[in-house]
Motif scaffolding. Structure first.
Motif, short mmCIF file in Angstrom:
data_model
loop_
_atom_site.label_atom_id
_atom_site.label_comp_id
_atom_site.label_asym_id
_atom_site.label_seq_id
_atom_site.Cartn_x
_atom_site.Cartn_y
_atom_site.Cartn_z
N SER A 235 52.76 29.50 20.34
CA SER A 235 54.12 30.04 20.53
C SER A 235 54.41 31.43 21.15
N MET A 236 53.18 31.69 21.87
CA MET A 236 52.97 32.82 22.48
C MET A 236 53.57 33.13 23.54
N SER A 237 53.97 34.42 24.04
CA SER A 237 54.44 34.65 25.49
C SER A 237 53.26 34.89 26.14
N LEU A 238 53.05 34.49 27.46
CA LEU A 238 52.21 34.73 28.39
C LEU A 238 51.77 36.21 28.95
N SER A 239 52.90 36.65 28.73
CA SER A 239 52.92 38.10 29.32
C SER A 239 51.92 39.02 28.95
N PHE A 240 51.61 39.35 27.63
CA PHE A 240 50.64 40.23 27.24
C PHE A 240 49.26 40.03 27.64
N PRO A 241 48.77 38.46 27.18
CA PRO A 241 47.24 38.32 27.59
C PRO A 241 47.23 38.45 29.00
N ASN A 242 48.14 38.16 29.92
CA ASN A 242 48.13 38.23 31.29
C ASN A 242 48.04 39.68 31.95
N THR A 243 48.67 40.73 31.30
CA THR A 243 48.78 41.88 31.38
C THR A 243 47.37 42.41 31.30
N VAL A 244 46.70 42.04 30.19
CA VAL A 244 45.52 42.66 29.68
C VAL A 244 44.50 42.14 30.82
N LEU A 245 44.36 40.55 31.05
CA LEU A 245 43.51 40.07 31.96
C LEU A 245 43.62 40.74 33.39
N ASN A 246 44.99 40.91 33.88
CA ASN A 246 44.90 41.47 35.27
C ASN A 246 44.51 42.93 35.26
N THR A 247 44.66 43.75 34.36
CA THR A 247 44.38 45.11 34.28
C THR A 247 42.59 45.29 34.00
N ILE A 248 41.95 44.51 33.19
CA ILE A 248 40.68 44.68 33.04
C ILE A 248 39.95 44.19 34.37
N VAL A 249 40.48 43.12 35.07
CA VAL A 249 39.88 42.79 36.33
C VAL A 249 40.19 43.59 37.38
N ALA A 250 41.34 44.08 37.30
CA ALA A 250 41.46 45.22 38.55
C ALA A 250 40.63 46.25 38.50
N GLU A 251 40.22 46.70 37.19
CA GLU A 251 39.17 47.81 36.80
C GLU A 251 37.90 47.25 37.41
N ALA A 252 37.42 46.27 37.02
CA ALA A 252 36.18 45.67 37.54
C ALA A 252 36.10 45.37 39.09
N ILE A 253 36.93 44.90 39.67
CA ILE A 253 37.00 44.74 41.09
C ILE A 253 36.97 46.03 41.68
N ASP A 254 37.53 47.36 41.24
CA ASP A 254 37.50 48.53 41.65
C ASP A 254 36.01 49.06 41.61
N ASP A 255 35.53 48.70 40.30
CA ASP A 255 34.03 49.24 40.33
C ASP A 255 33.17 48.66 41.13
N LEU A 256 33.30 47.33 41.29
CA LEU A 256 32.36 46.58 42.39
C LEU A 256 32.72 46.96 43.78
N ALA A 257 33.90 47.20 44.07
CA ALA A 257 34.12 47.59 45.50
C ALA A 257 33.78 48.89 45.65
N GLU A 258 33.67 49.83 44.70
CA GLU A 258 33.30 51.20 45.02
C GLU A 258 31.66 51.07 45.49
N GLU A 259 31.05 50.40 44.52
CA GLU A 259 29.52 50.29 44.95
C GLU A 259 29.35 49.56 46.09
N LEU A 260 30.22 48.67 46.73
CA LEU A 260 29.90 48.13 47.74
C LEU A 260 30.31 48.90 48.97
N GLU A 261 31.47 49.66 48.88
CA GLU A 261 31.90 50.69 49.75
C GLU A 261 30.69 51.62 49.94
N ASP A 262 30.08 52.04 49.01
CA ASP A 262 28.82 53.15 49.17
C ASP A 262 27.85 52.27 50.19
#
Ligand code: ADP
Ligand code: MG
Length: 717
Positions: A484-511
């Motif tokens: 019965s759930m709206s998709l919005s909140f789980p996807n908000t969480v998913l997008n945000t936590i993955v954005a953070e992880a991508i940034d972490d990895l990207a930063e290391e890779l950039e260095d």
């Protein structure tokens, strides 16, 4: 066997094509119907001045802020189109924190003062509305914000027309905020999270040499499970009407032991319903792809083709609404509750999720060149890291009272979050972790460093029906959402936590790249470390098994069994820091959500508990007493004793539940404490009432029993 009530069989004789209420023309070919009621880009191109259309599309493609001077022109075209399609009213359509949608209709027509009316709709009315926000949940924000709230047009989700046999309404998808600019809905944070992820992913793509992509969209394709039951039974079950689930009901002699329903042939009335539903969804531009029977009797599934997360979430809300509306045309009721029937599989929603560029590339598609594989492994590693790091938050994002009956109950994923990668991909990451140069051996057939990396096949091998979060070839499937759930909140969480992880990895890779390393040499140790640090979340075995629960505990994974265990993860430091760093939800907005979800938990359980007590005392108990009287009259002391004992047990259980329900017996100072009380004290009291009642159901004369039984409800199609 209980009798099948005569009137129900009669009600089951539905009228083909939906009878009087059937608004759908089921004879028109599909391609003439699809998108008929959507103010789509195609319609916009036809109806907007060319310059306006071009500027609007540009704004949307780039995710930029809309120039308000466009609004009047768009409003004019939208109104003309809507009037031609029979609309008389318009509404700002939004998603308050209740989890459902809200609408307030306004007429297009205003009196001219000369006895006639004129259709009016300005850019201002398109862009902004002002519903009374005090009627919607706001959590902690309520105290200071004095009921004023605004809806704001979301031009990235197309306006649509909702038909009714007696008219039509133009619906404009909108966001809902307080006057202080705080999000009071599920759409705003979702849009913000999509922006955040896009920014991180584009940054990373540049490191892989992708200069073309300008924006990355997250995508969602939900697989929705639901029950259909005859409406006569529904109306005879006050528990279903009030709470969406049955609070009583003994297990039927026939369940799904025979496995004769799953993928079985679809009964005629049900198929007619599905065809009609899909036609209605097609008109709204919602592309349905799959339909089939599910595991439980009278349980089915519908799955659309995936879309970007924002449109997909809007469409999912609409889908649930249409599914329920159309059911009534066929004398059916569509149940979306996570657990309508105890002892029978409940309903979930699989959230297929991926990231794609505006140039048409799916970032979770392994592709068939080495270069794509590197990029894929990077994004895949980011997801693994994100899920491991924020297990508790992901679990919290899908917590609800309905879910508590399902998660971990050997029919749905456990309350422990883990990732299924599939044997091949798991082998690939293990090889990377071991630092293998990556010869193409059969076991680790894809490694980094080989001159030619063989492609990962799209359907990367096996499946795992028990995993809460599974890689399925070119996307991840978050399989633990409630139906019965709206998709919005789980996807908000998913997008945000993955954005953070991508940034972490990207930063290391950039260095590493800045230090002069080659891409592959730079990436390998990063993937190696990320996998080593996070592989505890990877599990390919049977998630239902007790061994996994023990193993997960050894690994230190969270096992948040109930909603009150999970929700506090919404307001932990790591969550508030993450969400404010990415501008997705401020601490206050998160706290307001936390409060709203706790409040909903308490309120829903209170309603269930009072409904259970009332049905038990005013329906079940009298039936049992009548039966007892009958046995006594017939001088059958043995049988009477058995019933008398059950009656006594029921009476005690009712008294205890009523006492647990008393407001003065419940903690009121702290919401979390209140939620825990509902879970620890009220739920068991309800279970005790139910246990006694269900045993009585097997004893009391069938014609005295006040509620339709599972064996009736679940088998009439
Ligand atoms: P499977 O059989 O592995 O579940 P399907 O192709 O049947 O795969 O897809 C199931 C669901 O996944 C559908 O709703 C579909 O739209 C969705 N889906 C497919 N690709 C993606 C994607 N890239 N992003 C999000 N959802 C997707
Ligand atoms: Mg699937």
């Amino acid at each position: 066997m209980p009798r099948i009530r005569q009137q129900n069989v009669l009600a089951a004789q539905w009228t083909p094509n939906g009878g009087a209420l059937g608004a759908a023309d089921l004879t028109a070919p599909d391609n003439q119907v699809f998108g008929l009621n959507v103010f789509s880009p195609a319609v916009q191109r036809q109806r907007l001045p060319r310059d306006v259309f071009r500027r609007l599309q540009q704004t949307l493609a780039r995710g930029e802020i809309l120039d308000t001077s466009l609004a009047d022109a768009v409003a004019q075209a939208m109104k003309d189109w809507a009037l031609e399609r029979g609309a008389t009213h318009y509404t700002h359509w939004f998603q308050p924190l209740t989890g459902s949608t809200a609408e307030k209709h306004d007429s297009f027509f205003a009196p001219t003062g000369e006895g006639t009316a004129l259709a009016e709709f300005s850019g201002k009315e398109l862009i902004q509305g002002e519903p009374d926000a005090s009627s919607f949940p706001t959590g902690g924000i309520r105290a200071t914000f004095e009921a004023r709230g605004y809806t704001a047009w979301d031009p990235t989700s197309p306006a649509f027309i909702m038909e009714n046999p007696n008219g039509a309404v133009l619906c404009i998808p909108t966001a809902f905020t307080s006057w202080t600019g705080e999000a009071l809905d599920h759409k705003i944070p979702l849009l913000r999270s999509m922006d955040a992820l896009s920014k991180s992913a584009i940054r990373a793509l540049r490191l892989f040499g992708d200069q073309a992509a300008q924006r990355v969209f997250t995508t969602v394709g939900p697989e929705q499970e639901y029950f259909l039951i005859d409406e006569q039974y529904y109306f005879e079950r006050p528990d279903l009407i009030t709470t969406g689930r049955t609070l009583f009901g003994a297990k039927p002699p026939k369940g799904h032991e025979l496995d004769d329903h799953y993928f079985g042939s679809i009964p005629e009335r049900i198929l007619a319903y599905m065809l009609d539903t899909e036609r209605e969804l097609a008109k709204l531009g919602i592309p349905v792809k799959t339909r089939h029977n599910e595991v439980a009797p009278n349980q089915y599934e519908i799955a659309p083709v995936f879309e970007n997360s924002n449109v997909g979430s809007d469409h999912q809300q609409l889908t649930m609404q249409i599914m329920q509306n159309v059911a009534r045309r066929y004398g059916l009721v569509c149940l979306l509750h996570e657990k309508p029937f105890a002892g029978v599989n409940g309903s979930g929603k699989h959230n297929n999720w991926s990231m794609g560029t505006d140039t048409g590339k799916n970032l979770l598609d392994p592709g068939d060149t080495p270069h794509d594989n590197l990029e894929f492994l990077f994004f895949c590693a980011a997801v693994i890291r994100a899920v491991n790091r924020h297990q508790g938050l992901l679990r919290a994002s899908i917590a609800s009272p309905g879910q508590d009956h399902r998660l971990g109950a050997n029919e749905a994923p456990p309350a422990i979050i883990s990732i299924f990668l599939g044997t091949q991909l798991e082998n690939v990451f293990s090889a990377i972790e071991r630092g293998e140069a990556g010869e193409s051996t059969p076991e680790s057939f894809l490694g980094l460093g080989t001159p030619v990396l063989p492609p990962l096949p799209l359907h990367g091998g096996d499946r795992n029906r028990t995993s809460p979060f599974a890689f399925t070839g070119n996307k991840f499937e978050f399989r633990a959402l409630g139906s019965s759930m709206s998709l919005s909140f789980p996807n908000t969480v998913l997008n945000t936590i993955v954005a953070e992880a991508i940034d972490d990895l990207a930063e290391e890779l950039e260095d590493a790249l800045a230090a002069g390393q080659e891409l592959e040499a730079a990436l390998r140790p990063i993937l190696q470390r990320v996998y080593a640090e996070n592989k505890q979340i990877v599990f390919g075995g049977d998630n239902y098994s007790p061994e996994w629960h023990a193993e997960a505990q050894r690994r230190g994974l969270l096992n948040l069994r109930a909603t009150p265990d999970a929700l506090p993860y919404l307001v932990r430091d790591e969550t508030t820091t993450l969400f404010s760093n990415y501008g997705v939800l401020s601490e206050r907005e998160l706290e307001s959500r936390y409060e709203v979800f706790l409040e909903q938990y308490v309120t829903k359980l209170n309603i269930e508990a009072e409904t259970a007590a009332s049905i038990a005392r005013t329906s079940v108990l009298p039936a049992a007493v009548r039966h007892l009287t009958m046995l006594n009259d017939a001088q059958l002391p043995e049988l009477a004793r058995e019933t008398a004992e059950l009656v006594e047990e029921l009476t005690e259980a009712i008294t205890s539940l009523e006492s647990a329900n008393l407001a003065e017996n419940q903690p009121h100072d702290d919401l979390l404490e209140h939620a825990r009380y509902m879970h620890d004290r009220v739920l068991p009291a309800m279970d005790a009432v139910r246990a006694a009642a269900d045993r009585l159901e097997r004893v009391v004369a069938d014609d005295l029993w006040p509620l339709p039984k599972y064996s009736e409800i679940l088998f009439i199609k």
